[in-house]
Structures are given as structure tokens and as C-alpha cells.
Design a protein around this motif. Structure first.
Motif, PDB file in Angstrom:
ATOM      1  N   THR A  63       0.837  -1.208   0.000  1.00 47.18           N
ATOM      2  CA  THR A  63       0.000   0.000   0.000  1.00 47.18           C
ATOM      3  C   THR A  63       0.872   1.258   0.000  1.00 47.18           C
ATOM      4  O   THR A  63       0.590   2.218  -0.716  1.00 47.18           O
ATOM      5  CB  THR A  63      -0.927   0.002   1.231  1.00 47.18           C
ATOM      6  OG1 THR A  63      -1.724  -1.183   1.213  1.00 47.18           O
ATOM      7  CG2 THR A  63      -1.840   1.222   1.227  1.00 47.18           C
ATOM      8  N   LYS A  64       1.931   1.226   0.784  1.00 46.35           N
ATOM      9  CA  LYS A  64       2.850   2.373   0.871  1.00 46.35           C
ATOM     10  C   LYS A  64       3.394   2.745  -0.506  1.00 46.35           C
ATOM     11  O   LYS A  64       3.528   3.930  -0.826  1.00 46.35           O
ATOM     12  CB  LYS A  64       3.997   2.023   1.814  1.00 46.35           C
ATOM     13  CG  LYS A  64       5.054   3.110   1.958  1.00 46.35           C
ATOM     14  CD  LYS A  64       6.153   2.681   2.928  1.00 46.35           C
ATOM     15  CE  LYS A  64       7.245   3.730   3.043  1.00 46.35           C
ATOM     16  NZ  LYS A  64       8.320   3.309   4.004  1.00 46.35           N
ATOM     17  N   TYR A  65       3.679   1.743  -1.328  1.00 49.22           N
ATOM     18  CA  TYR A  65       4.244   2.017  -2.656  1.00 49.22           C
ATOM     19  C   TYR A  65       3.185   1.963  -3.759  1.00 49.22           C
ATOM     20  O   TYR A  65       3.516   1.937  -4.937  1.00 49.22           O
ATOM     21  CB  TYR A  65       5.390   1.038  -2.930  1.00 49.22           C
ATOM     22  CG  TYR A  65       6.588   1.339  -2.065  1.00 49.22           C
ATOM     23  CD1 TYR A  65       7.501   2.324  -2.423  1.00 49.22           C
ATOM     24  CD2 TYR A  65       6.767   0.686  -0.848  1.00 49.22           C
ATOM     25  CE1 TYR A  65       8.569   2.632  -1.609  1.00 49.22           C
ATOM     26  CE2 TYR A  65       7.841   0.991  -0.021  1.00 49.22           C
ATOM     27  CZ  TYR A  65       8.740   1.969  -0.412  1.00 49.22           C
ATOM     28  OH  TYR A  65       9.809   2.303   0.398  1.00 49.22           O
ATOM     29  N   ASN A  66       1.925   1.973  -3.336  1.00 44.31           N
ATOM     30  CA  ASN A  66       0.792   2.019  -4.264  1.00 44.31           C
ATOM     31  C   ASN A  66       0.901   0.960  -5.360  1.00 44.31           C
ATOM     32  O   ASN A  66       0.678   1.230  -6.550  1.00 44.31           O
ATOM     33  CB  ASN A  66       0.671   3.420  -4.893  1.00 44.31           C
ATOM     34  CG  ASN A  66      -0.697   3.643  -5.524  1.00 44.31           C
ATOM     35  OD1 ASN A  66      -1.691   3.042  -5.094  1.00 44.31           O
ATOM     36  ND2 ASN A  66      -0.744   4.467  -6.556  1.00 44.31           N
ATOM     37  N   CYS A  67       1.250  -0.246  -4.963  1.00 42.90           N
ATOM     38  CA  CYS A  67       1.358  -1.356  -5.919  1.00 42.90           C
ATOM     39  C   CYS A  67      -0.028  -1.759  -6.413  1.00 42.90           C
ATOM     40  O   CYS A  67      -1.015  -1.688  -5.675  1.00 42.90           O
ATOM     41  CB  CYS A  67       2.025  -2.557  -5.255  1.00 42.90           C
ATOM     42  SG  CYS A  67       3.709  -2.229  -4.678  1.00 42.90           S
ATOM     43  N   ILE A  68      -0.108  -2.169  -7.653  1.00 42.29           N
ATOM     44  CA  ILE A  68      -1.364  -2.693  -8.196  1.00 42.29           C
ATOM     45  C   ILE A  68      -1.465  -4.151  -7.752  1.00 42.29           C
ATOM     46  O   ILE A  68      -0.675  -4.994  -8.169  1.00 42.29           O
ATOM     47  CB  ILE A  68      -1.400  -2.579  -9.730  1.00 42.29           C
ATOM     48  CG1 ILE A  68      -1.213  -1.120 -10.154  1.00 42.29           C
ATOM     49  CG2 ILE A  68      -2.719  -3.137 -10.283  1.00 42.29           C
ATOM     50  CD1 ILE A  68      -1.058  -0.926 -11.657  1.00 42.29           C
ATOM     51  N   LEU A  69      -2.432  -4.416  -6.900  1.00 43.97           N
ATOM     52  CA  LEU A  69      -2.520  -5.716  -6.224  1.00 43.97           C
ATOM     53  C   LEU A  69      -3.699  -6.529  -6.738  1.00 43.97           C
ATOM     54  O   LEU A  69      -4.826  -6.031  -6.823  1.00 43.97           O
ATOM     55  CB  LEU A  69      -2.655  -5.500  -4.721  1.00 43.97           C
ATOM     56  CG  LEU A  69      -2.702  -6.749  -3.845  1.00 43.97           C
ATOM     57  CD1 LEU A  69      -1.437  -7.584  -4.005  1.00 43.97           C
ATOM     58  CD2 LEU A  69      -2.892  -6.341  -2.379  1.00 43.97           C
ATOM     59  N   SER A  70      -3.426  -7.760  -7.082  1.00 42.17           N
ATOM     60  CA  SER A  70      -4.485  -8.642  -7.575  1.00 42.17           C
ATOM     61  C   SER A  70      -4.434  -9.980  -6.857  1.00 42.17           C
ATOM     62  O   SER A  70      -3.461 -10.307  -6.172  1.00 42.17           O
ATOM     63  CB  SER A  70      -4.348  -8.846  -9.094  1.00 42.17           C
ATOM     64  OG  SER A  70      -3.178  -9.596  -9.392  1.00 42.17           O
TER      65      SER A  70
END
Length: 388
Positions: A101-108
Motif C-alpha cells: 500500500t505504501k508504494y501504491n502497488c497494483i494488487l491482484s
């Protein structure tokens, strides 16, 4: 294209099955960068001898969160990288998801391979029987995860690859509210895809044997990693073999064992009194089975897709040792319109007379596939989505 790179996150070493089930080879062939981030050492002190097929892909092994954060900081273009979590959503993932979340990763995540699960025991005794220190600790960890998610410190999934209407429940301890805003991509269960790939090659059904869907119950490494109560080897296999003896006598057909992929000891030891044990051919074996025996294996997908009768088995040792498996057996048989019996009781197999087609159809669209994808391979759906 939408993504240039796919990173798979998991707290276990890479296995051949995971490599196949999550289309790593296909993604590589499509020109995407593919990496498997092995987080085992962050979450566990020992992998208990699990398969490690790191040679199959580019694997990066992390021993602490400092290394992991350094890797995230140095990703060239996070907006073009898709992170796929191959972990159950529960308490232990808190710190990992905060980093993402801190690095705003696109999570799936893949929400598939789900079952019609029974309700937990309502009695106080049943509840107390399931309580362990690890369970209590993880409960409080999960409450913290929910609080962090509510406060925006842990992001919700951006993309959910969903197999069947109820597939999203396979993500972990989530409710629909937490994924309703995610982009939903309809796919199939792993086993349904295998069925699709092989159904035109299986040939005529011959009903040559009775098939048992093995789960490696007393020896499965997950029971050690997650501190799950289990049955004893010296109780389970003699009881199972005695049951097979009676089944073979009743039907005049041999019982063949469809081995669990992690059952490595079967390759060097005889647990089934000389019966044929076969690895990695469950879909093909199902085609020529007269009927199929199971506890609560995910492989029941094959007989359901192939239209084979299922017969569920449990025992007093399973009931007392791993009550959840027993409850699943009872619930599966009811949901599918099949029968079950205790294998430690000397009685004839009460196999259903007719295939419960309506129940099988209900299961198919709830847990295996959708009308939009039932004739399409998930690998193609997945790659097309990444490249669009």
C-alpha cells in the motif's frame, strides 16, 4: 500493453503446480517480465522440506521486510507491474500489505477453487475444540488488518480473477463489500481448465477401476506449517486400505490412487498395499473410473465436470482428528446429492443410483466456471487481460 511485468508473491517456495496454475510460462512467452518473490523466510522458520522448483522462473528470495522494501523502491515502473498475491487474506499478511500500500502497488488475487463450505459448529464445545493459541493470535492480527484497511493503511485488491459466482470466497477472510469495487475478471477453477484442455483427448470412457482422490491427509506439509490438527499415519492408512479391500470385493474392480502432488513419500514408500499410485493424471484417470471416492479433495472438480458418480468417505479418526474434513464430507455429499459413509464401519458402499445432474450444474457455475468462460481457457483470458 497494460502491464509489462508480473510479480507473484507467496510465503512458500515455487512449485511446478503453482508455476502452471498461475500461467507463469504463458506470461513469459507473451513477452512479460515474470518474477516469483519467495517470502517463506519472512513468514516461517522452516519450509519443512517442501518442493522448491525455483529453476522454473526468475525467483527472488527475501529474508526480511527491509530487503523487500528495497526491492519495491527499486522497481522501475510500478504502475506497469501487476502484483499477484498467492496467499490467503488473513492476519499474517498485515505488514506485507502495508508495504504494498505504501508504494501504491497494483494488487491482484485469484479467487477460485472454492467449495460449498459447511457452517462452523454452533455448540460451545465445538467452538472451544477449534480454539488454539495460534488461532487466537491470528484472530487479533486479522482484526488489526480490518482496522488498517478501514483507515486506508492497507489497500483493497485492485483486480480479482474470479472462478465461478462464489469463487471470491476463496481469497480468504474477506466479505463481498471489500472486493465489490475491484475489477472482476472471470476465469475458471484450475481443475476445470485442466478438464477443458483434456476433454477432447480422453477418448471413450471404459469404467476400468474405482478412483480414490488422495489428499496426503496425515503427511501434508501444510498441516505442519499452519499447525493444523491431523490424523495419525498408523491409524489412517490401515483403515483406508481395509475399506478399499471391501470396495474391491463388492465391485470386482481395483482401486487406483490419484496421488496428491505433495505426496513425495509415496514415491519411495508403499502406503496402499501395492495398489497403483499415479501422480499428475487425475483428470485422465477420472475419465475411465467407474466411480470416484473422496474426502474433501479439490479434485472433486474432475468427476463433477466429467459427469462421474462421487462417493464420500470419512471415519471416526477423521471426525475426532480433523473435524473440518468430516464436516466437509457431510456437507459436500448433501450439496451434490451424493452419499457418504464411515470407512471404519463394515458395510456395503451405498453409491447413488443416478447421477445428480442438477446438483452438479449448480456446483459448476458456483465454483468452477461461468457461462462466459466455460469454453475458454483461463490462461488465454489472463494473458489477454494483461496485454490489452
Amino acid at each position: 500493453m497494460r502491464f509489462d511485468k508480473v510479480v507473484y508473491l507467496r510465503y512458500m517456495p515455487l512449485t511446478a503446480k503453482v508455476y502452471s496454475d498461475f500461467y507463469m510460462g504463458e506470461a513469459d512467452l507473451a513477452g512479460l517480465k515474470v518474477e516469483y518473490w519467495d517470502l517463506t523466510s519472512i513468514f516461517f522458520e522452516d519450509n519443512h522440506g517442501m518442493e522448491d522448483s525455483s529453476y522454473l522462473a526468475k525467483v527472488r528470495k527475501f529474508t526480511n521486510y527491509t530487503e523487500l522494501e528495497f526491492a519495491l523502491k527499486n522497481e522501475e515502473l510500478l504502475s506497469k507491474t501487476l502484483f499477484i498475491s498467492i496467499m490467503t487474506f488473513e492476519g499474517r499478511i498485515s505488514k506485507l500489505y502495508q508495504l504494498l500500500t505504501k508504494y501504491n502497488c497494483i494488487l491482484s488475487v485469484f479467487g477460485r477453487n472454492m467449495f460449498p463450505l459447511p457452517s462452523p459448529p454452533k455448540s460451545l464445545l465445538g467452538t472451544l475444540g477449534r480454539i488454539k493459541i495460534a488461532t487466537v493470535l491470528n484472530y487479533f492480527r486479522f482484526k488489526r488488518v480490518l482496522k488498517l484497511m478501514k483507515n486506508g493503511k492497507i489497500k483493497k485488491y485492485d483486480i480479482v480473477f474470479q472462478g465461478g459466482e462464489q469463487g471470491w470466497k476463496g481469497i480468504g477472510r474477506v466479505d463481498f463489500e471489500s472486493i465489490k469495487d475491484a475489477e472482476i475478471v472471470k476465469v475458471n477453477s484450475d481443475d476445470y481448465d485442466t478438464y477443458l484442455m483434456l476433454k477432447n483427448e480422453m477418448g471413450e470412457k471404459t469404467d476400468q477401476y474405482i478412483l480414490f482422490l488422495d489428499e496426503y491427509l496425515p503427511l501434508h506439509p501444510d498441516t505442519v506449517l499452519f499447525n493444523i490438527k491431523n490424523v495419525k499415519v498408523e491409524d489412517y492408512y490401515p483403515e483406508l486400505n481395509s475399506y478399499f479391500d471391501r470396495v474391491e470385493k463388492q465391485y470386482g474392480l481395483p482401486v487406483v490412487i490419484a496421488a496428491h502432488p505433495k505426496a513425495i513419500r509415496y514415491k519411495t514408500e508403499d502406503f496402499f498395499n501395492g495398489r497403483k499410485v499415479v501422480f499428475n493424471e487425475t483428470a485422465q484417470l477420472t475419465n475411465n473410473a467407474f466411480f470416484v471416492l473422496a474426502h474433501d479433495s479439490t479434485s472433486i472438480n474432475y468427476p463433477i465436470a466429467s459427469g462421474k458418480k462421487l462417493h464420500f468417505i470419512t471415519s471416526k479418526n477423521i471426525l475426532n482428528g480433523i473435524g473440518q474434513v468430516h464436516r466437509n464430507v457431510v456437507h459436500f455429499s448433501d450439496y451434490l446429492g451424493c452419499n457418504y459413509q464411515f470407512m471404519n464401519i463394515d458395510e456395503k458402499v451405498n453409491l447413488v443410483d443416478e447421477l445428480p445432474i442438477k446438483n452438479y450444474e449448480k456446483y459448476k457455475y458456483s465454483f468452477q466456471t461461468s457461462p462466459e468462460t466455460e469454453d475458454k481457457l483461463s490462461s488465454k483470458i489472463f494473458i489477454d487481460f494483461l496485454l490489452k
